[in-house]
Scaffold this motif. Structure first.
Motif, mmCIF file in Angstrom:
data_model
loop_
_atom_site.group_PDB
_atom_site.id
_atom_site.type_symbol
_atom_site.label_atom_id
_atom_site.label_comp_id
_atom_site.label_asym_id
_atom_site.label_seq_id
_atom_site.Cartn_x
_atom_site.Cartn_y
_atom_site.Cartn_z
ATOM 1 N N GLY A 147 -6.073 -42.475 -14.643
ATOM 2 C CA GLY A 147 -6.259 -42.761 -13.225
ATOM 3 C C GLY A 147 -7.638 -43.280 -12.856
ATOM 4 O O GLY A 147 -8.011 -43.303 -11.683
ATOM 5 N N ILE A 148 -8.421 -43.685 -13.849
ATOM 6 C CA ILE A 148 -9.722 -44.287 -13.522
ATOM 7 C C ILE A 148 -9.796 -45.659 -14.165
ATOM 8 O O ILE A 148 -9.421 -45.831 -15.330
ATOM 9 N N SER A 149 -10.251 -46.660 -13.397
ATOM 10 C CA SER A 149 -10.514 -47.964 -13.983
ATOM 11 C C SER A 149 -11.907 -48.393 -13.558
ATOM 12 O O SER A 149 -12.310 -48.201 -12.408
ATOM 13 N N CYS A 150 -12.619 -48.958 -14.519
ATOM 14 C CA CYS A 150 -14.028 -49.235 -14.252
ATOM 15 C C CYS A 150 -14.407 -50.610 -14.786
ATOM 16 O O CYS A 150 -14.171 -50.914 -15.959
ATOM 17 N N ASN A 151 -15.010 -51.424 -13.922
ATOM 18 C CA ASN A 151 -15.500 -52.736 -14.354
ATOM 19 C C ASN A 151 -16.694 -52.587 -15.282
ATOM 20 O O ASN A 151 -17.376 -51.563 -15.281
ATOM 21 N N LYS A 152 -16.959 -53.651 -16.023
ATOM 22 C CA LYS A 152 -18.143 -53.696 -16.889
ATOM 23 C C LYS A 152 -19.415 -53.590 -16.049
ATOM 24 O O LYS A 152 -19.502 -54.189 -14.973
ATOM 25 N N ALA A 153 -20.377 -52.863 -16.583
ATOM 26 C CA ALA A 153 -21.698 -52.896 -15.946
ATOM 27 C C ALA A 153 -22.508 -53.968 -16.639
ATOM 28 O O ALA A 153 -22.995 -53.776 -17.742
ATOM 29 N N GLU A 154 -22.616 -55.113 -16.013
ATOM 30 C CA GLU A 154 -23.339 -56.222 -16.643
ATOM 31 C C GLU A 154 -24.785 -56.256 -16.190
ATOM 32 O O GLU A 154 -25.598 -57.005 -16.696
ATOM 33 N N GLY A 155 -25.074 -55.477 -15.154
ATOM 34 C CA GLY A 155 -26.437 -55.488 -14.650
ATOM 35 C C GLY A 155 -26.658 -54.291 -13.755
ATOM 36 O O GLY A 155 -25.860 -53.352 -13.732
ATOM 37 N N ALA A 156 -27.760 -54.310 -13.034
ATOM 38 C CA ALA A 156 -28.136 -53.252 -12.095
ATOM 39 C C ALA A 156 -28.187 -51.887 -12.782
ATOM 40 O O ALA A 156 -28.453 -51.795 -13.980
ATOM 41 N N MET A 157 -27.906 -50.834 -12.071
ATOM 42 C CA MET A 157 -28.060 -49.480 -12.600
ATOM 43 C C MET A 157 -26.864 -48.594 -12.281
ATOM 44 O O MET A 157 -26.978 -47.376 -12.315
ATOM 45 N N TYR A 158 -25.725 -49.222 -11.932
ATOM 46 C CA TYR A 158 -24.630 -48.434 -11.377
ATOM 47 C C TYR A 158 -23.291 -48.823 -11.980
ATOM 48 O O TYR A 158 -23.086 -49.960 -12.392
ATOM 49 N N LEU A 159 -22.376 -47.868 -11.947
ATOM 50 C CA LEU A 159 -20.966 -48.155 -12.153
ATOM 51 C C LEU A 159 -20.240 -47.744 -10.878
ATOM 52 O O LEU A 159 -20.693 -46.855 -10.149
ATOM 53 N N PHE A 160 -19.109 -48.409 -10.640
ATOM 54 C CA PHE A 160 -18.368 -48.144 -9.403
ATOM 55 C C PHE A 160 -16.887 -48.008 -9.762
ATOM 56 O O PHE A 160 -16.058 -48.837 -9.380
ATOM 57 N N PRO A 161 -16.567 -46.952 -10.540
ATOM 58 C CA PRO A 161 -15.185 -46.813 -10.998
ATOM 59 C C PRO A 161 -14.223 -46.508 -9.840
ATOM 60 O O PRO A 161 -14.581 -45.790 -8.903
ATOM 61 N N GLN A 162 -13.024 -47.058 -9.972
ATOM 62 C CA GLN A 162 -11.972 -46.737 -9.005
ATOM 63 C C GLN A 162 -11.213 -45.510 -9.490
ATOM 64 O O GLN A 162 -10.832 -45.417 -10.652
ATOM 65 N N ILE A 163 -11.044 -44.555 -8.565
ATOM 66 C CA ILE A 163 -10.310 -43.333 -8.891
ATOM 67 C C ILE A 163 -8.950 -43.441 -8.195
ATOM 68 O O ILE A 163 -8.897 -43.449 -6.963
ATOM 69 N N HIS A 164 -7.930 -43.533 -8.994
ATOM 70 C CA HIS A 164 -6.580 -43.612 -8.412
ATOM 71 C C HIS A 164 -6.134 -42.182 -8.124
ATOM 72 O O HIS A 164 -5.540 -41.522 -8.980
ATOM 73 N N LEU A 165 -6.461 -41.719 -6.934
ATOM 74 C CA LEU A 165 -6.229 -40.308 -6.610
ATOM 75 C C LEU A 165 -4.744 -40.042 -6.352
ATOM 76 O O LEU A 165 -4.092 -40.820 -5.642
ATOM 77 N N PRO A 166 -4.239 -38.943 -6.874
ATOM 78 C CA PRO A 166 -2.854 -38.581 -6.581
ATOM 79 C C PRO A 166 -2.700 -38.245 -5.083
ATOM 80 O O PRO A 166 -3.664 -37.796 -4.444
ATOM 81 N N GLN A 167 -1.493 -38.435 -4.589
ATOM 82 C CA GLN A 167 -1.219 -38.181 -3.177
ATOM 83 C C GLN A 167 -1.583 -36.754 -2.792
ATOM 84 O O GLN A 167 -2.150 -36.511 -1.703
ATOM 85 N N LYS A 168 -1.316 -35.836 -3.706
ATOM 86 C CA LYS A 168 -1.615 -34.425 -3.415
ATOM 87 C C LYS A 168 -3.106 -34.194 -3.177
ATOM 88 O O LYS A 168 -3.500 -33.380 -2.341
ATOM 89 N N ALA A 169 -3.917 -34.919 -3.944
ATOM 90 C CA ALA A 169 -5.366 -34.787 -3.775
ATOM 91 C C ALA A 169 -5.784 -35.355 -2.422
ATOM 92 O O ALA A 169 -6.639 -34.787 -1.721
ATOM 93 N N ILE A 170 -5.142 -36.465 -2.066
ATOM 94 C CA ILE A 170 -5.460 -37.085 -0.772
ATOM 95 C C ILE A 170 -5.104 -36.127 0.361
ATOM 96 O O ILE A 170 -5.860 -35.976 1.336
ATOM 97 N N GLU A 171 -3.982 -35.451 0.203
ATOM 98 C CA GLU A 171 -3.580 -34.484 1.245
ATOM 99 C C GLU A 171 -4.515 -33.279 1.281
ATOM 100 O O GLU A 171 -4.877 -32.790 2.356
ATOM 101 N N ALA A 172 -4.926 -32.828 0.096
ATOM 102 C CA ALA A 172 -5.868 -31.697 0.052
ATOM 103 C C ALA A 172 -7.178 -32.077 0.730
ATOM 104 O O ALA A 172 -7.801 -31.269 1.436
ATOM 105 N N ALA A 173 -7.607 -33.332 0.509
ATOM 106 C CA ALA A 173 -8.841 -33.809 1.145
ATOM 107 C C ALA A 173 -8.679 -33.798 2.665
ATOM 108 O O ALA A 173 -9.569 -33.338 3.394
ATOM 109 N N LYS A 174 -7.539 -34.285 3.110
ATOM 110 C CA LYS A 174 -7.255 -34.346 4.535
ATOM 111 C C LYS A 174 -7.305 -32.937 5.131
ATOM 112 O O LYS A 174 -7.919 -32.710 6.185
#
Lengths: 478, 478
Positions: A383-410
């Motif tokens: 459930g995580i996809s992450c682009n290459k870090a070609e520069g800078a100092m950061y990664l910005f991975p996408q977290i494909h959160l399950p619906q249940k987690a989204i509801e718990a957050a809510k």
């Protein structure tokens, strides 16, 4: 009598401003850090690992020796008269300190300088830019600043009259821009970078967002581009330059990561170089390039040094920039000296060169390895996809959160990515920033994580992160 | 297409802002300085003497050795491991540098710090305040800033919503306040200091100006007081504190000249000390005290160090201040260290104490002599009257300009005091600021002149000034 100062009667622009990289998660982390000190063993980890902000030296990166030698000599110039100094400092640090002191009126490193910075240091910065770009640079175009942030604030202050003035900013963006636009009462006009093409910048999307903003009555004044970072090549940069000229936009080029490139087939090209290469001169394009001593291999965040190079502004407009700079008197001289040094590091033949080169390469190669290790680790998780870090100092991975987690957050009254980041902090001590602080395509969730933990700690970071993520997914899997 | 950035489409608040101490006269002076370099002998003087701004080291004042020793060691901590260092640096500078490095997480003087400044340094500053005042001070109340100016800007940004919000400021005032209020879109509500009583502050005048502003619909948010400077004693300070409490005003106490007192019967009392002395606590009065490393005997303007101590703000309001500070990340670490040092200089028994005391006393005694010499010289001239310089770094003599001079100024499209200052510059190379940059009772004309030229140059300055003034009066006498 009502209290004279209350949240209700503060400047609403201040209230509106958000600054995610030092926001709720970080304040919570500071609390946990205190708890670790007062009650050791009371948490499931024994240190807080700040991956929220590009602050390399806070995580153990060592400053470049040559730079610090020169700073020490400039801070206490009477060292230059002592015999022992020759054995304590490298010969080129001594000669560089002498050159710098000679360039400072009265050798006074404790005096306010010219509002734009010490002329001799601006000459050195301009020479460094000219040598980098192969096009001339002028000391009168340089405004030395306390890091890049004050330059960005000055531009926003200059350009933004009210909420009908807009600035085109990339999403995900650096929170400095949204914060500064909010503080100065303007409107952030977003354009989305394309995650599928490694955060590519499409001119067609820029154009669409610009027209959309204009149709709402927004006077779009400028375009912010992070370079290197978003523009994915010289052709793309040429298109951006032409777009700004045709649309009458100031190009605000955030070029603070110019030394942070970790792939062989990419090279930094400043927007000024690109503009001059296609024959655009001062009259074609108002262009501001920001640089900082905080990033690169130098990572001297706490020294607060940087500059902006302004070209293509008329003399009366430039006078207004000068006036704003004057109200702040000048940037700190230590940072000014450092800005001149990072643009003119030791050269082949200098006594320090070998050591300098080894320190620089060591830092950059290690950053590249850390970026790759973290990127691979993210991509190996469910459930995580992450682009290459070609520069800078950061990664910005996408977290494909399950619906249940989204509801718990809510239920917890949190944005899903903030919920995830908070749980990560509480389980592992790792501090990341929820993607919502940077903007993201609606319905997607990310975290931003620096690549800066010390290299020997990376395996443990990955292990902790993996254990947390797997448990989180096990708990919330749909 | 119209130019994308032109004076006509800039933020009108920027256009409205004026900053006299770096204004027209200073820009002209910089031009003349260049002319002196390129065409020596082409002007009736051979150097420009900048008396426009409190910038002691630019005029030859030497930094305090102990402070610079500590800064150099903190910039290049590996010196602390070398044997030669013991012969180059004083023992207490070495131990102080070690203490400071131990207080910095990871000993990282190149890392961004906590947004308010490094906690250990804020502890030291708070201890210095407590020892000065005899009342407790708290590190959480300290925001370390790049000089005092950013603190003032933060307060204006926080308090000013629009032009209906006002700030009571003394006239003559420090241009930082008018500039900052203009940039943040508020209204400066003036109160006049009484030249006849040595720039005394009358509560009755404060009250009158406050009521006058309120009757015009201005919501007056705060009172700026320069201390020491305007309040002429503890009774006056008590009255000011009560006035702020009763009227619901934030007291913005500019206390950057706390070490600059040149008369024996005066002593610095911080407003916090005064407030606590009369039993006022946090709930009675929102109070901000500004301090800077730029003034005092230290005069380290270029290091950009300072702090504000905030008391009496509610937690939610303080969170907003923290947020603004965070957007700027942190102030420069060198300035942070220096702020901790000036609040905790060497003590009796320390190795550096004797040298430190001699340097400090030498500077302050010389400033007192220079102030007296210039004041006497002004008062000996036809048509000039000058109050005693009891503190700070400036004189503000009134120039009783002949009508003919006022008419000549009008013909040249200049304010009479600007006309005078420009003529002074062109004849002598002495740079002063016209009183109109500071505010003055309508119909009166002043210049502001620092007392900072090196002591050995003062006789020549006086001779040049006298010759110019006598010729000017001869030319324009009615």
């Amino acid at each position: 009598m009502a209290p004279s100062v209350a949240v209700e009667n503060l400047n609403p622009k201040v209230l509106k401003c958000e600054y995610a990289v030092r926001g709720e998660i970080v304040i919570h982390a500071q609390r946990l850090q205190q708890q670790l000190q007062t009650q050791p063993g009371s948490l499931p980890f024994d240190e807080i690992l700040y991956c929220n902000i590009g602050n390399p030296q806070s995580l153990g990166q060592k400053p470049v020796t040559f730079f610090r030698e020169v700073l020490a000599l400039c801070d206490h110039p009477s060292l230059l008269e002592k015999e022992e100094t020759k054995s304590l400092f490298s010969a080129d640090a001594i000669s560089r300190a002498k050159e710098i002191l000679a360039a400072i009126p009265g050798r006074a490193t404790g005096a306010y300088s010219h509002s734009q910075g010490i002329k001799g240091l601006r000459d050195a910065i301009a020479a460094g830019i000219a040598s980098r770009d192969g096009f001339p640079a002028n000391a009168d175009d340089i405004f030395v600043t306390d890091g890049a942030s004050p330059g960005v604030h000055m531009m926003m202050q200059l350009l933004l009259r009210d909420e009908k003035d807009g600035i085109l900013c990339p999403i995900p963006q650096y929170p400095l821009y949204s914060a500064s636009i909010a503080l100065h009462g303007g409107t952030l006009v977003p354009y989305y970078l394309d995650e599928k093409t490694g955060w590519g910048l499409e001119i067609s999307d820029l154009k669409k967002q610009l027209e959309d903003a204009r149709s709402k009555g927004i006077d779009v004044r400028a375009l912010v581009v992070i370079n290197p970072g978003n523009p994915t090549g010289q052709d793309n940069q040429c298109d951006i330059v032409r777009f700004c000229k045709n649309e009458g936009l100031v190009l605000l080029a955030d070029e603070v990561y110019q030394e942070n490139i970790y792939v062989d087939d990419k090279k930094f090209n400043s927007f000024k170089k690109i503009a001059r290469s296609i024959g655009y001169g001062e009259d074609d394009l108002p262009l501001v390039s920001f640089q900082s001593v905080s990033k690169g291999y130098y990572g001297e965040c706490g020294k607060r040094g940087g500059y902006m190079e302004i070209t293509g502004f008329s003399a009366p407009v430039r006078e207004q920039v000068y006036k704003i700079a004057s109200v702040n008197l000048c940037s700190n001289i230590t940072g000014q000296i450092l800005a001149s040094l990072v643009m003119n590091p030791p050269k082949v033949g200098d006594e320090s060169y070998a050591a300098y080169k080894a320190e620089k390469d060591g830092i950059l190669q290690s950053l590249a390895r850390r970026a790759k290790a973290l990127e691979d680790a993210f991509n190996n998780l469910e459930g995580i996809s992450c682009n290459k870090a070609e520069g800078a100092m950061y990664l910005f991975p996408q977290i494909h959160l399950p619906q249940k987690a989204i509801e718990a957050a809510k239920a917890a009254n949190k944005a899903p990515d903030a919920f995830y980041a908070l749980r990560l902090l509480e389980s592992t001590g790792i501090v990341v920033v929820p993607g919502s602080g940077f903007g993201q395509v609606p319905g997607t969730w990310h975290i931003r994580c620096t690549i800066l933990p010390q290299e020997e700690k990376i395996p443990a970071v990955i292990t902790r992160f993996k254990a947390f993520h797997e448990a989180f997914m096990a708990e919330y899997r749909d």
